[in-house]
Design an enzyme around this catalytic site. Structure first.
Site, PDB file in Angstrom:
ATOM      1  CG  ASP A  92      -1.535   1.089   1.251  1.00  0.00           C
ATOM      2  OD1 ASP A  92      -2.145   1.495   0.415  1.00  0.00           O
ATOM      3  OD2 ASP A  92      -1.745   2.006   2.651  1.00  0.00           O
ATOM      4  CB  CYS A 138      -2.711   0.876  -2.836  1.00  0.00           C
ATOM      5  SG  CYS A 138      -3.095   2.889  -2.818  1.00  0.00           S
ATOM      6  CB  THR A 152      -5.087   5.577  -5.455  1.00  0.00           C
ATOM      7  OG1 THR A 152      -5.903   6.356  -5.167  1.00  0.00           O
ATOM      8  CG2 THR A 152      -3.899   6.584  -6.279  1.00  0.00           C
ATOM      9  CB  CYS A 203      -9.714   4.580   0.159  1.00  0.00           C
ATOM     10  SG  CYS A 203      -7.935   4.874   0.589  1.00  0.00           S
TER      11      CYS A 203
END
Length: 268
Positions: free
Chosen positions: A14, A78, A80, A192
């Site tokens: 992460d 993660c 993103t 998230c």
């Protein structure tokens, strides 16, 4: 020196310490594996970094982590990174890669009103990958998105034992419920891995009760499916916490509180 192996090694990656929510899910799943957590603290937070920089950095950090831990499987914990660089990672590593993406599918199955709130980093809410998930699994549903500024950082602050700015939570909740149709939200996707650590603060501010959904349990099941022939029966062992930004006292304290035996810096 690489760690000795008698059980599968799982690397949880992460940008910060949010991957610890996935570690919790692995523990709950009673997977007989050894877990290493790698936090790219030198580049945190990913949600505010340029895409081209992340596409280069994420595979490089993960490759270094695999080399250091002799990992048999890596979890990109993660949203993103997963929604942007998962293909790039898979193209460069030779072990299974499990990505964490917004839990639109289970949210669509749970909603009674047909309106879902998607709480994510500013980058994740705008990704084409997120659009594809909504198109594939949210057909017929209304998905209201909000890119929360500073929420991952607030989770890191809480994990470190400090008090986050309450205005960050207020802005996140208002960003969802103040949208047109927001009063109908009955399920919120925490897109998230940091966000489950501040669910209580968000829940306290929601104007009415909602169901909160994250990807942790699904990731644990997928990991078990991929490693079922190698796993022991028994508890998950937490081995080493790795950081790219130096293992400061706060980070060491958090990782130790989760059960990691040692913490060390990883050179990338």
């Amino acid at each position: 020196m690489k760690p000795l192996k008698n059980r599968p090694h799982v690397l949880v990656f992460d940008s910060g310490l949010g991957g610890l929510s996935v570690v919790n899910a692995l523990i709950d799943g009673m997977l007989g594996v050894d877990v290493f957590h790698l936090a790219d603290t030198a580049f945190f937070p990913y949600g505010e970094k340029p895409d081209d920089a992340l596409i280069l950095r994420v595979p490089a950090v993960i490759l270094a982590g695999i080399e250091d831990t002799s990992a048999d499987l890596v979890i990109v914990a993660c949203n993103t990174a997963s929604t942007l660089a998962l293909d790039a990672v898979r193209a460069q590593v030779e072990i299974p890669v499990v990505g964490v993406v917004p839990a639109i599918k289970p949210a669509a199955a749970l909603t009674q009103t047909g309106t879902i709130g998607l709480l994510a980093t500013p980058k994740t809410v705008t990704r084409p990958y997120t659009d594809q998930l909504i198109a594939a699994f949210g057909a017929g549903k209304t998905v209201l998105r909000h890119g929360a500024v500073g929420l991952a950082g607030a989770a890191e602050t809480k994990l470190a034992g400090e008090t986050p700015d309450p205005r960050i939570f207020e802005a996140a909740i208002q960003g969802l419920f103040d949208q047109k149709g927001g009063e109908a939200i009955d399920v919120i996707v925490l897109a998230c891995t940091h966000y489950p650590f501040v669910q209580a603060e968000l829940e306290a501010l929601a104007p009415h009760p909602v169901t909160w959904v994250d990807s942790g349990a699904a990731i644990a099941r997928r990991t078990a499916d991929l490693l079922h022939e190698q796993m022991d029966q028994g508890v998950t062992t937490l081995r080493t916490g790795l950081t790219t930004g130096g293992a400061d006292k706060a980070t060491r304290r958090v990782l130790k509180s989760f059960g990691f035996q040692t913490t060390q810096a990883l050179d990338v």
